[in-house]
Design an enzyme around this catalytic site. Structure first.
Site, PDB file in Angstrom:
ATOM      1  N   GLU A 185      41.589  18.912   5.140  1.00  0.00           N
ATOM      2  CA  GLU A 185      42.191  19.263   4.698  1.00  0.00           C
ATOM      3  C   GLU A 185      43.185  18.442   4.274  1.00  0.00           C
ATOM      4  O   GLU A 185      43.901  18.610   2.853  1.00  0.00           O
ATOM      5  CB  GLU A 185      43.502  20.081   5.834  1.00  0.00           C
ATOM      6  CG  GLU A 185      42.347  22.025   5.703  1.00  0.00           C
ATOM      7  CD  GLU A 185      41.243  21.080   6.957  1.00  0.00           C
ATOM      8  OE1 GLU A 185      41.777  20.000   7.432  1.00  0.00           O
ATOM      9  OE2 GLU A 185      40.735  22.217   7.046  1.00  0.00           O
ATOM     10  N   HIS A 229      43.591  32.312  13.248  1.00  0.00           N
ATOM     11  CA  HIS A 229      43.664  33.132  11.756  1.00  0.00           C
ATOM     12  C   HIS A 229      44.445  34.134  11.183  1.00  0.00           C
ATOM     13  O   HIS A 229      44.106  35.076  10.323  1.00  0.00           O
ATOM     14  CB  HIS A 229      41.270  33.472  12.156  1.00  0.00           C
ATOM     15  CG  HIS A 229      40.760  32.419  12.559  1.00  0.00           C
ATOM     16  ND1 HIS A 229      39.903  32.049  13.073  1.00  0.00           N
ATOM     17  CD2 HIS A 229      39.666  31.963  11.409  1.00  0.00           C
ATOM     18  CE1 HIS A 229      39.187  30.905  12.752  1.00  0.00           C
ATOM     19  NE2 HIS A 229      38.866  31.197  11.908  1.00  0.00           N
TER      20      HIS A 229
HETATM   21  C1  TPP Z   1      41.181  21.896  10.832  1.00  0.00           C
HETATM   22  C2  TPP Z   1      40.089  22.999  10.127  1.00  0.00           C
HETATM   23  N1  TPP Z   1      39.389  22.754   8.715  1.00  0.00           N
HETATM   24  C3  TPP Z   1      38.851  24.184   8.684  1.00  0.00           C
HETATM   25  C4  TPP Z   1      38.024  25.333   9.890  1.00  0.00           C
HETATM   26  C5  TPP Z   1      37.322  26.476   9.671  1.00  0.00           C
HETATM   27  N2  TPP Z   1      35.312  25.457   9.792  1.00  0.00           N
HETATM   28  C6  TPP Z   1      35.508  26.821  11.071  1.00  0.00           C
HETATM   29  S1  TPP Z   1      34.058  25.948  11.350  1.00  0.00           S
HETATM   30  C7  TPP Z   1      33.904  25.109  10.254  1.00  0.00           C
HETATM   31  C8  TPP Z   1      32.496  23.990   9.795  1.00  0.00           C
HETATM   32  C9  TPP Z   1      32.438  22.992  10.962  1.00  0.00           C
HETATM   33  O1  TPP Z   1      31.249  22.329  10.912  1.00  0.00           O
HETATM   34  P1  TPP Z   1      30.360  21.774  11.916  1.00  0.00           P
HETATM   35  O2  TPP Z   1      32.257  21.196  12.031  1.00  0.00           O
HETATM   36  O3  TPP Z   1      29.669  20.651  10.842  1.00  0.00           O
HETATM   37  O4  TPP Z   1      30.054  22.367  12.797  1.00  0.00           O
HETATM   38  P2  TPP Z   1      29.067  22.949  12.700  1.00  0.00           P
HETATM   39  O5  TPP Z   1      29.895  24.435  12.833  1.00  0.00           O
HETATM   40  O6  TPP Z   1      27.976  22.995  12.426  1.00  0.00           O
HETATM   41  O7  TPP Z   1      29.064  23.119  14.339  1.00  0.00           O
HETATM   42  C10 TPP Z   1      34.330  24.937   9.345  1.00  0.00           C
HETATM   43  C11 TPP Z   1      34.746  24.325   8.273  1.00  0.00           C
HETATM   44  C12 TPP Z   1      38.957  24.734  10.996  1.00  0.00           C
HETATM   45  N3  TPP Z   1      38.576  25.800  12.261  1.00  0.00           N
HETATM   46  N4  TPP Z   1      39.820  24.500  11.405  1.00  0.00           N
END
Ligand code: TPP
Lengths: 422, 369
Positions: B103, B173
């Site tokens: 972000e 959320h």
């Molecule tokens: C600071 C922040 N930004 C955005 C999100 C929304 N979000 C939740 S999970 C996710 C993707 C995470 O991907 P990854 O780290 O590859 O883990 P995976 O879900 O593939 O296990 C996002 C963008 C969040 N929870 N926290």
């Protein structure tokens, strides 16, 4: 002016000591800049990523569970091997049932672990209970291996009165003080620098801190801070990246360039391992080595476990919008970690079809019974909402609580108080 | 598909062992959405929900401004709330694209793009995750023009982000962080109450000469449906809307809370013969002091409601301004109905929200003061 005088003073000193002849008589073969230990070159050229050999993926088994190099087969007791396999299977069954329970509106949200079981169980088996774990959210298997019961999982997902998190957080935000598993927090990557701080605090105690994170999370600023702090402050932390190919819809080629997450480790000066995350024995070996090194040297290790997220990101996601069913099916059928491990156990005579059938039936029963027990439990008393903001309830929050109590005396029929403890 | 099979199996087991009792209770929302009835914008209209109206505004921006770019986490495939659906297909990856998951990167990148002439439209996936970008927005975006003596600015930056309660979002959320940003001179902050407002306000933000934040109540994305004008139009930043005229008290809210207050006004009228004026503040920074104070002076009683916690919520600013400007016209102290000073909890959400019953309760006390 004071500044000018001191400057001319400095110049005099400079010229007295660094005349051309002095420089000639003491040839410098290595650059002396404090910022890098390296050599000189007179060739003008880029250092290109393509000149670099990517870190290979360490594995122990092939896709059908054969050991590729006998020296690499870990010596794990049969009962532990069976526990590992059982937990991977139970995790799978729990996921199916909790996923579906969200679909039926019984719980509000869920995230499955399909395809990543070996990263959880292989690493958990190489650690001990007094190692401190920081998770991201898709590490339920780690918690299960450490002893979190099916009932514990279900209670948290319902946020009922036995939820250890007291109904405060969304489903899958598990935590356990007894099992040294720090409660999950949704904001991504915040756990990484925290894990480093914990590792600093635990230096010299023969414990490590293990910090799980995703390939997407690795892009946050906190990931940089964590890696750099751990290297410079020499902290016994294992960074465990689950690289499952996607961050929600974003594929890894839009997340980073270069040699993945492992490639970064080396440039931070951190000992790094890349491993087949679908090979539970390989994950076990790398985690074991990482722990030995981290504890002995008081230094960090970065592990990048290569795997694939077979399930949707969460129950809020439909991954067919951004990847082909064929791609998913391929991983689900051809390199599924649980299956690979089963082949291995069968070849050792530890497992067979009957045992499999029995395990699945028993597990289904166990999950269902945890489920129906959890569903019947009331939520915690609603005034729990005001607790634990601070250690002691401050006057202003007490006042807000009391006015809500008054309000409910008049309007209780409009609030779901019957679902909450009295 | 293998996965479907796996999941189906889970469902069958579940359904046979634990029959479902009260499925729909969980998601019952705490308010009834009411569409705008008297929007005066001319031209053709199409039925759109709020994410479609936002999509339509973004499409309009890309079409009318060749320098416009849209970016953020997962926006390429349409965004997790579908606001950027099909825009990448239509305008290409150079104009609508995923960023890495960061972000602070998104905000800083957006500022830089705006400084160099792009019309930068950034999405932060949830308002709860805007805090890593806080430094870029508060110290950089907000102060760019001021600190450079107007040599440089990032006025062409707009940041969109979903905010507010959805019934099960819990701590991360559900938050409504408008007050943090309202404390920052140099930013503009708006919150739409439905599709028509969302489209017009978003286009205003995108074209405004200063950096703007638009917080979109995520519970309205699908639920809120209106006949939205299909032409290009803008709605003013800094101007409140009087949605219901009344004489006995003034109720002020924004976003989702506006719909709660409209219901409260109906209850007050039907059950208590009390005439309440309902104001949608629309714009948090700058905000419409004139409209609010005129109404406060007329009714003498004011209730402000928001989902964010009480202490230093934006209601505090409104209450202070009203007492400064309308002191002698007031018959009672301004009352705030808000979330309590706790994080936003999961299963306790029904007790956390400034529900219509809490607002009604306080409105009646205000009348009896
Ligand atoms: C600071 C922040 N930004 C955005 C999100 C929304 N979000 C939740 S999970 C996710 C993707 C995470 O991907 P990854 O780290 O590859 O883990 P995976 O879900 O593939 O296990 C996002 C963008 C969040 N929870 N926290």
């Amino acid at each position: 002016m004071a500044f000018k005088t001191s400057l001319s003073c400095a110049c005099n000193v400079f010229f007295r000591h660094f005349s051309r002849t002095t420089l000639k008589s003491s040839p410098i073969t290595q650059p002396k800049f404090p910022g890098a230990k390296t050599s000189w070159t007179e060739k003008l050229q880029f250092t290109e990523p393509s000149q670099y050999t990517p870190i290979p993926v360490y594995r122990v088994m092939d896709r059908t569970g054969n050991i590729l190099d006998a020296t690499q087969e870990p010596q794990i007791k049969d009962e532990i091997l069976l526990k590992m396999y059982k937990d991977m299977s139970v995790l799978n069954v729990m996921d199916k049932i909790l996923y579906e329970s969200q679909r039926q509106g019984r719980i509000s949200f869920y995230m499955t672990n399909y395809g990543e079981e070996a990263t959880h169980i292989g690493s958990a088996a190489a650690l001990t209970l007094d190692d401190l774990v920081y998770g991201q959210y898709r590490e339920a298997g780690v918690l299960m291996y450490r002893g979190f019961s099916l009932q514990d999982f279900v209670d948290q997902c319902y946020g009922n009165s036995d939820d250890k998190g007291r109904g405060k957080q969304m489903p899958v935000h598990y935590g356990s003080k007894d099992l040294n598993f720090v409660t999950i927090s949704s904001p991504l990557t915040t756990q990484m620098p925290q894990a480093v701080g914990s590792a600093f605090a635990l230096k010299g105690t023969n414990k490590v801190v293990v910090c799980y994170f995703g390939d997407g999370s690795a892009s946050e600023g906190d990931a940089h801070a964590a890696l750099n702090f751990s290297a410079t402050l020499e902290c016994p932390v294992i960074f465990f990246c689950r690289n499952n190919g996607y961050a929600i819809s974003t594929p890894v080629n839009e997340q980073y360039r270069g040699d993945g997450i492992a490639g970064k480790g080396v440039s931070y000066g951190i000992n790094t391992l890349r491993v087949d995350g679908n090979d539970v024995l390989a994950v076990y070996n790398v985690t074991k080595l990482a722990k030995e090194y981290a504890v002995k040297e008081n230094k960090p290790v970065l592990i990048e476990a290569m795997t694939y997220r077979v399930g949707d990101h969460s129950t809020s996601d439909d991954s067919s919008a951004y990847r082909s069913p064929k791609e998913v099916a391929d991983w689900a059928t051809n390199d599924y970690p649980t299956k690979k491990f089963r082949y291995y156990l069968e070849s050792k005579g530890l497992w067979n079809g009957d045992k499999e059938k029995q395990l699945l039936e028993q597990t289904k029963k166990d999950v269902m019974s945890a489920f129906s027990v959890g569903e019947k439990k009331l939520k915690p008393k609603w005034t729990e909402m005001y607790e634990d903001v601070y250690k002691f309830l401050p006057a202003h929050i007490r006042k807000q609580r009391d006015s809500m109590v008054e309000h409910l005396k008049k309007y209780k029929e409009h609030y779901p108080i019957d679902s909450f403890q009295k | 598909m293998v996965l479907n099979k796996i999941v189906k199996l889970g469902g069958e087991v579940l359904q046979s062992a634990v029959p479902l009792k009260n499925k729909s209770q969980r998601c019952a929302s705490h308010f009834v959405y009411s569409p705008d009835s008297n929007s005066t914008i001319k031209g053709d209209r199409t039925k759109m929900n709020m994410f479609q109206a936002i999509n339509n505004a973004l499409d309009t921006a890309l079409k009318t401004d060749p320098k416009a770019i849209i970016f953020g986490e997962d926006v390429g495939f349409g965004g997790v709330f579908r606001c950027t659906l099909d825009l990448q297909k239509k305008y290409g990856k150079q104009r609508v694209f995923n960023t890495p998951l960061c972000e602070q990167g998104i905000a800083g990148f957006g500022i830089g793009a705006a400084v160099a002439g792009s019309t930068a439209i950034a999405e932060i996936q949830f308002a709860d995750y805007i805090f890593p970008a806080f430094d870029q927005l508060v110290n950089e975006a907000a102060k760019y023009r001021y600190r450079s003596g107007n040599l440089f600015d990032c006025g062409k930056l707009t940041v969109r982000s979903p905010c507010g309660a959805v019934g099960h979002g819990a701590l991360y959320h559900s938050q409504s962080p408008e007050a943090y940003f309202a404390h920052t001179p140099g930013l503009k902050v708006v919150v739409p109450r439905g599709p028509i407002k969302a489209k017009g306000l978003l286009l205003s933000c995108i074209r405004d000469p200063d950096p703007c934040l638009i917080f979109e109540p995520k519970v309205l994305y699908r639920m809120a449906v209106e006949e939205v004008p299909t032409d290009d139009y803008q709605l003013p930043i800094g101007k409140a809307d009087i949605l219901i005229n009344g004489s006995d008290l003034t109720m002020i809210g924004w976003g989702t809370q506006v719909h709660v207050l409209k219901e409260v006004a109906d209850l007050l009228k039907e059950k208590h013969s009390i005439s309440a004026e309902v104001i949608d503040l629309v714009s948090i920074l700058p905000w419409d002091v004139d409209t609010v104070c005129k109404s406060a002076s007329k009714t003498g009683r004011v209730l402000v409601a928001h989902e964010a916690p009480l202490t230093s919520g934006f209601g505090a600013e409104i209450a202070a301004t009203i007492q400064e400007n309308c002191f002698l016209k007031l018959s009672a102290p301004v009352v705030r109905v808000t979330g309590p000073d706790t994080p936003f909890p999961h299963v306790f959400e029904p007790f956390y929200l400034p529900t219509k019953w809490r607002c009604l309760d306080e409105a009646l006390k205000l009348i009896d003061y």
